[in-house]
Motif scaffolding. Structure first.
Motif, PDB file in Angstrom:
ATOM      1  N   ASP A 175      81.644  91.506  12.101  1.00 24.34           N
ATOM      2  CA  ASP A 175      80.335  90.835  11.980  1.00 24.34           C
ATOM      3  C   ASP A 175      79.704  91.107  13.351  1.00 24.34           C
ATOM      4  O   ASP A 175      78.103  91.500  13.145  1.00 24.34           O
ATOM      5  CB  ASP A 175      80.396  89.237  12.106  1.00 24.34           C
ATOM      6  CG  ASP A 175      80.706  88.638  10.746  1.00 24.34           C
ATOM      7  OD1 ASP A 175      80.759  89.224   9.705  1.00 24.34           O
ATOM      8  OD2 ASP A 175      80.807  87.397  10.619  1.00 24.34           O
TER       9      ASP A 175
ATOM     10  N   ALA B  32      85.321  88.210  13.267  1.00 23.15           N
ATOM     11  CA  ALA B  32      84.248  88.165  14.052  1.00 23.15           C
ATOM     12  C   ALA B  32      83.772  89.649  14.877  1.00 23.15           C
ATOM     13  O   ALA B  32      82.581  89.891  14.929  1.00 23.15           O
ATOM     14  CB  ALA B  32      84.474  87.269  15.429  1.00 23.15           C
ATOM     15  N   GLN B  33      84.808  90.289  14.651  1.00 20.19           N
ATOM     16  CA  GLN B  33      84.437  91.876  15.208  1.00 20.19           C
ATOM     17  C   GLN B  33      83.692  92.599  14.325  1.00 20.19           C
ATOM     18  O   GLN B  33      82.583  93.407  14.575  1.00 20.19           O
ATOM     19  CB  GLN B  33      85.788  92.476  15.492  1.00 20.19           C
ATOM     20  CG  GLN B  33      85.338  93.693  16.387  1.00 20.19           C
ATOM     21  CD  GLN B  33      84.858  93.764  17.656  1.00 20.19           C
ATOM     22  OE1 GLN B  33      84.906  92.936  18.334  1.00 20.19           O
ATOM     23  NE2 GLN B  33      83.740  94.778  17.842  1.00 20.19           N
TER      24      GLN B  33
ATOM     25  N   GLU C 218      90.653  85.604  12.278  1.00 28.19           N
ATOM     26  CA  GLU C 218      89.463  85.322  12.671  1.00 28.19           C
ATOM     27  C   GLU C 218      88.724  86.179  13.515  1.00 28.19           C
ATOM     28  O   GLU C 218      87.532  86.451  13.620  1.00 28.19           O
ATOM     29  CB  GLU C 218      89.418  83.877  13.162  1.00 28.19           C
ATOM     30  CG  GLU C 218      89.780  82.680  12.207  1.00 28.19           C
ATOM     31  CD  GLU C 218      89.862  81.465  12.780  1.00 28.19           C
ATOM     32  OE1 GLU C 218      89.997  80.328  11.752  1.00 28.19           O
ATOM     33  OE2 GLU C 218      90.071  81.390  13.889  1.00 28.19           O
TER      34      GLU C 218
END
Length: 198
Positions: free
Chosen positions: A16, A13-14, A9
């Motif tokens: 994105d 997230a990184q 996750e």
């Protein structure tokens, strides 16, 4: 297992967060999105639709397919076929290096990281099942979301040539998925023309 999920996750997230920095925007309805952030989410959505049991490595490779793509402009290479191919190779290396750095910072081991970079660089296309799945997904995302605008901006002969080249890169499963896409009548007609050999 929780540590792996959490790490995964964080990796998504990184990716994105990096893609959210794209200065190029795409408007959907009344909302504006960074172009590569939108592309990466479309890649994930299409991958999970096409291959629901995709490995974590394949999911990360799909999400990072165009990570920070705007940082290497097409205009930095000669505007001919050779220049285009050199630009594409430079992008693959750049994307692979970028995601490799992110994964190492998150504590992923070398085997996992190397696998993701191999997928992004598509070194074993047609031989590696996951590389082929990734290529199929790239082609499906192009056909569903970007083909109509591409076709509108280029001569029909070029568009038909691109469709044939795209089709040649895809697997039989990819072909079946492509034929199920809901496309505009104009886009569908061009694809039929390309595949029919007219």
């Amino acid at each position: 297992m929780e540590e792996q999920v959490s790490k995964f996750e964080m990796a998504i997230a990184q990716i994105d967060a990096e893609n959210a920095e794209d200065p190029n925007k795409e408007i959907i309805g009344n909302a504006e999105f960074p172009k590569e952030l939108l592309y990466s989410r479309r890649m994930t959505e299409k991958l999970l639709d096409f291959c629901p049991d995709a490995s974590a490595e394949l999911q990360i490779a799909a999400r990072a397919q165009h990570i920070c793509r705007w940082k290497i402009d097409r205009n930095t290479y000669p505007m001919d076929r050779t220049g285009y191919l050199k630009w594409r190779e430079a992008l693959k290396k750049f994307h692979a290096d970028k995601i490799s750095e992110i994964l190492k910072d998150l504590g992923y081991d070398e085997i996992f990281t190397a696998r993701v970079t191999v997928l992004i660089r598509k070194k074993q296309l047609k031989k590696d099942p996951e590389s082929q799945i990734l290529e199929d997904v790239v082609c499906l995302v192009f056909l569903q979301y970007y083909f109509k605008d591409f076709a509108a901006g280029h001569p029909e002969e070029k568009v038909i040539d691109i469709v044939r080249k795209t089709w040649a890169k895809m697997s039989e499963s990819g072909h079946r998925a492509a034929l199920r896409l809901r496309l505009s009548p104009e886009a569908s007609a061009l694809i039929e023309k390309a595949l029919g050999g007219d």
